[in-house]
Design an enzyme around this catalytic site. Structure first.
Site, PDB file in Angstrom:
ATOM      1  N   SER A  62       0.835  -1.195   0.000  1.00  0.00           N
ATOM      2  CA  SER A  62       0.000   0.000   0.000  1.00  0.00           C
ATOM      3  C   SER A  62       0.871   1.248   0.000  1.00  0.00           C
ATOM      4  CB  SER A  62      -0.935   0.025   1.220  1.00  0.00           C
ATOM      5  OG  SER A  62      -0.183   0.151   2.419  1.00  0.00           O
ATOM      6  N   SER A 188      11.625  11.013   6.264  1.00  0.00           N
ATOM      7  CA  SER A 188      10.504  11.913   6.521  1.00  0.00           C
ATOM      8  C   SER A 188      11.028  13.285   6.925  1.00  0.00           C
ATOM      9  CB  SER A 188       9.620  11.350   7.637  1.00  0.00           C
ATOM     10  OG  SER A 188       8.734  12.333   8.129  1.00  0.00           O
ATOM     11  N   TYR A 214       8.945   8.077  15.841  1.00  0.00           N
ATOM     12  CA  TYR A 214       9.069   7.935  14.385  1.00  0.00           C
ATOM     13  C   TYR A 214      10.153   8.871  13.860  1.00  0.00           C
ATOM     14  CZ  TYR A 214       7.523   8.171   9.468  1.00  0.00           C
ATOM     15  OH  TYR A 214       7.446   8.147   8.095  1.00  0.00           O
ATOM     16  N   LYS A 218      13.702   7.954  11.954  1.00  0.00           N
ATOM     17  CA  LYS A 218      14.044   8.466  10.631  1.00  0.00           C
ATOM     18  C   LYS A 218      15.352   9.261  10.668  1.00  0.00           C
ATOM     19  CE  LYS A 218      10.614   6.743   8.328  1.00  0.00           C
ATOM     20  NZ  LYS A 218      10.843   5.669   7.332  1.00  0.00           N
ATOM     21  N   THR A 249      -1.446   8.918   2.180  1.00  0.00           N
ATOM     22  CA  THR A 249      -1.279   7.474   2.215  1.00  0.00           C
ATOM     23  C   THR A 249      -2.073   6.888   3.378  1.00  0.00           C
ATOM     24  OG1 THR A 249       0.651   7.588   3.665  1.00  0.00           O
ATOM     25  CG2 THR A 249       1.051   7.723   1.278  1.00  0.00           C
TER      26      THR A 249
END
Length: 329
Positions: A62, A188, A214, A218, A249
């Site tokens: 996805s 990101s 997160y 990253k 997304t």
């Protein structure tokens, strides 16, 4: 590693881009579809063939990974789709094959939050893929609550940082044998706000913040990109990281519902977000540059705020910690 044209990038253009990176509002606008559409006007339609090249794409069922896999397949690459849901993998393979008429689409099931799965995946890839030319480390999660995997690791850290570290390390011999080869780490813009807390890479201290965990993962992935680029210089393997901008997304919809609600009219399509991944994996000029952070086919600063790039000592310690956790003895 940089081609001559890029080595003498117009100073004014480079300085302007760096200045824009440091300015919060212009930089943020560049993350939206408006930024993408503005940059796209200058691009030429590439004449690219990836016939005879094999790409491994993680998180391929996805979002960005799914779109990237289809774009690479359209260029003729053999593409190995990696995901944790076999049903979704088979559906993605069927859809990509139908859309591109490329019958060289394979699947590999693995939960990349589990290092035991990462090792099995690497073994399978080495066994079944005589050559691997492109590795795209795309799989990532942004948990709303702190959770741990069956192996006792914090989920975001395990999936977003330790997993690509281990998978890349295990596949490096095959990538070197297959050179010229490319590794693309999907990062990101959130990393701009984070440095490394080596003593708390798994976000165990204080109140858990999924976005912060997160972002730190990253940041770690960006540091690995730079370290690997130095290590692999002259090997024929280039390593780059990229920022897809703010793309619409499933990950954004599920993990950042408030952000998605406010920004949805300005979000990029998954195709726009994946464009630079595919470009880094396929464009001839992208194969001449290593260790950079890309947005919309242009290199950008990898760190803006003081202290976020990581000291030499922190970078060395990061490698040591990841190595210990990836191979517990």
């Amino acid at each position: 590693m940089m081609c001559a044209d890029q080595a003498v990038l117009l100073p004014v253009e480079s300085m302007t881009r760096n200045l824009m990176d440091r300015m919060i509002l212009p930089g943020a606008i560049g993350f939206t579809r408006l930024g993408y559409e503005r940059k796209k006007r200058a691009w030429k339609t590439p004449d690219i063939s990836l016939e005879g090249r094999t790409a491994v794409v993680t998180g391929a069922t996805s979002g960005l990974g799914r779109v990237t896999a289809e774009q690479l397949a359209a260029f003729g690459a053999r593409v190995v789709l990696v995901g944790r849901n076999e049903v979704k993998l088979l559906r993605a393979r069927e859809e990509i094959t139908a859309a591109t008429a490329n019958t060289g689409i394979a699947t590999a099931t693995a939960d990349l939050g589990l290092m035991s799965n990462v090792r099995r995946l690497a073994q399978r890839l080495i066994q079944h893929e005589p050559e691997i030319h492109i590795l795209i480390n795309n799989a990532a999660v942004l948990p709303l609550q702190r959770t741990t995997t069956e192996e006792g690791l914090e989920t975001a850290f395990a999936t977003d940082l330790l997993s690509p570290f281990l998978l890349t390390r295990l596949l490096l011999p095959r990538l070197k044998e297959s050179a010229p080869a490319r590794i693309i780490n999907v990062s990101s813009g959130g990393m701009y706000l984070s440095g490394l807390n080596i003593r708390d890479l798994q976000s165990a201290k204080g109140k858990y913040d999924g976005s912060r965990a997160y972002a730190q993962a990253k940041r770690g992935l960006m540091i690995l990109t730079e370290l690997w680029a130095e290590e692999l210089a002259g090997s024929g393997v280039v390593v780059n990281a990229m920022h897809p901008g703010w793309a619409d997304t499933p990950g954004v919809q599920n993990s950042l519902p408030g952000f998605h609600k406010v920004m949805r009219t300005l979000l990029r399509t998954p195709e726009q977000g994946a464009d630079t991944i595919t470009w880094l994996a396929s464009a001839p000029e992208a194969g001449q540059v290593s260790g950079k952070f890309w947005l919309d086919r242009e290199p950008h600063l990898s760190a803006i705020l003081p202290g976020t790039a990581g000291t030499a000592g922190q970078r060395k310690e990061l490698l040591e910690v990841l190595g210990q956790l990836a191979d517990p003895q």
